[in-house]
Design an enzyme around this catalytic site. Structure first.
Site, PDB file in Angstrom:
ATOM      1  N   LYS A   8       0.967  -1.135  -0.057  1.00  0.00           N
ATOM      2  CA  LYS A   8      -0.194  -0.023   0.002  1.00  0.00           C
ATOM      3  C   LYS A   8       0.970   1.447  -0.062  1.00  0.00           C
ATOM      4  CE  LYS A   8      -0.791   1.808   3.464  1.00  0.00           C
ATOM      5  NZ  LYS A   8       0.140   3.146   4.272  1.00  0.00           N
ATOM      6  N   GLY A  95       1.899  -0.491   4.834  1.00  0.00           N
ATOM      7  CA  GLY A  95       0.656  -1.397   5.300  1.00  0.00           C
ATOM      8  C   GLY A  95       1.175  -2.799   5.280  1.00  0.00           C
ATOM      9  N   GLY A  97       1.525  -5.385   7.455  1.00  0.00           N
ATOM     10  CA  GLY A  97       0.726  -6.282   7.973  1.00  0.00           C
ATOM     11  C   GLY A  97      -0.959  -6.184   7.549  1.00  0.00           C
ATOM     12  N   ASP A 128      -5.790   0.723   8.273  1.00  0.00           N
ATOM     13  CA  ASP A 128      -5.657   0.454   6.685  1.00  0.00           C
ATOM     14  C   ASP A 128      -6.363  -0.919   6.289  1.00  0.00           C
ATOM     15  OD1 ASP A 128      -4.325   2.668   6.411  1.00  0.00           O
ATOM     16  OD2 ASP A 128      -2.165   1.907   6.637  1.00  0.00           O
TER      17      ASP A 128
END
Length: 269
Positions: A8, A95, A97, A128
């Protein structure tokens, strides 16, 4: 099953105000790179998780890991043995995880379907995660969990280079260092126009915590992208290029000048 946990990036991230609950009101433009962590699943007697890859040692154990939490959050039939190839750095603004959890949600959707309240379940795992489940360009508001898909993606296939100085940056201290000044909403326009005219309000406070971010941005700027910016709360920065040849030349230049930095190249989804 195999699934990619797409990295991300925040093409723009505008922090509007601090909330009484300790969170912040955001307006952000999410985009995703066509590479990231890799997950594979096979049937098992019970859910289990194994990790490998360059950054496997930096993540939580099998019970505290967000992948295990995502499995627990969704009905998915019999046990799943999940293997996670951790290729994205941790605490890096990508992002990682959340992307891993998003990949689990997509695999559950493929095999069993998602419950109607999947967005709420995803948001419980992290702000997220709902966007990472979609892994499509979208605008996030509120704490980033209220999503609106972008109808026209004029940056699809755009070459992108990610660079991280291999210094983790915890999110909390960066938000804590934000000066509290509302510098205005996201601009209107195409994806490219919003990215070009937007900003990342966490970039300056993140640099005070991790000065190496400024070095990364300076190095990327010398490769002449049409935009170079920090993603999320850092420390990863991204650069977008008009051609793959320009991106590959930039990646080679950065690797020669800064062999210790992590990088990943690809295209925007």
């Amino acid at each position: 099953m195999n699934e990619t946990a797409y990295a991300k990036i925040n093409l723009a991230l505008h922090v509007r105000q601090r909330r009484e609950d300790g969170y912040h009101e955001l307006e952000t433009l999410f985009a995703f790179v066509d590479d990231g962590d890799r997950l594979s699943v096979s049937p098992a007697g019970q859910d289990c998780l194994t990790t490998q890859g360059e950054f496997a040692g930096k993540i939580d154990g099998p019970f505290g890991n967000i992948v295990a939490k995502a499995l627990s959050a969704l009905p998915h039939g019999k046990g799943w043995a999940v293997s996670l190839d951790k290729r994205l750095p941790v605490a890096a603004g990508l992002g990682g995880g959340s992307a891993d959890a998003g990949a689990v949600f997509r695999m559950v959707e493929r095999t069993h379907g998602l419950p109607d309240d999947w967005r709420r379940r995803a948001a419980r795992l992290g702000a997220d995660v709902p966007a990472c489940v979609l892994s499509k360009p979208c605008i996030g508001t509120g704490t980033g969990t209220e999503l609106e898909l972008v109808a026209e993606n004029d940056l699809a296939g755009c070459p992108v280079l990610l660079v991280n100085p291999r210094e983790p940056v915890p999110t909390g201290p960066v938000f804590g260092a934000w000066d509290g000044v509302d510098r205005g909403p996201l601009p209107q326009g195409t994806l490219r126009e919003v990215a070009m005219r937007g900003r990342n309000d966490l970039q300056a406070p993140a640099i005070t915590i991790c000065p190496a971010i400024a070095d990364v941005l300076e190095a990327l700027g010398r490769t002449e992208p049409f935009i170079a910016r920090m993603s999320g709360s850092g420390a990863t920065c991204f650069a977008l290029y008009d051609s793959r040849e320009a991106m590959e030349a930039a990646a080679g230049s950065i690797a020669r000048e800064h062999p210790g930095w992590w990088q990943m190249s690809g295209a925007l989804c």
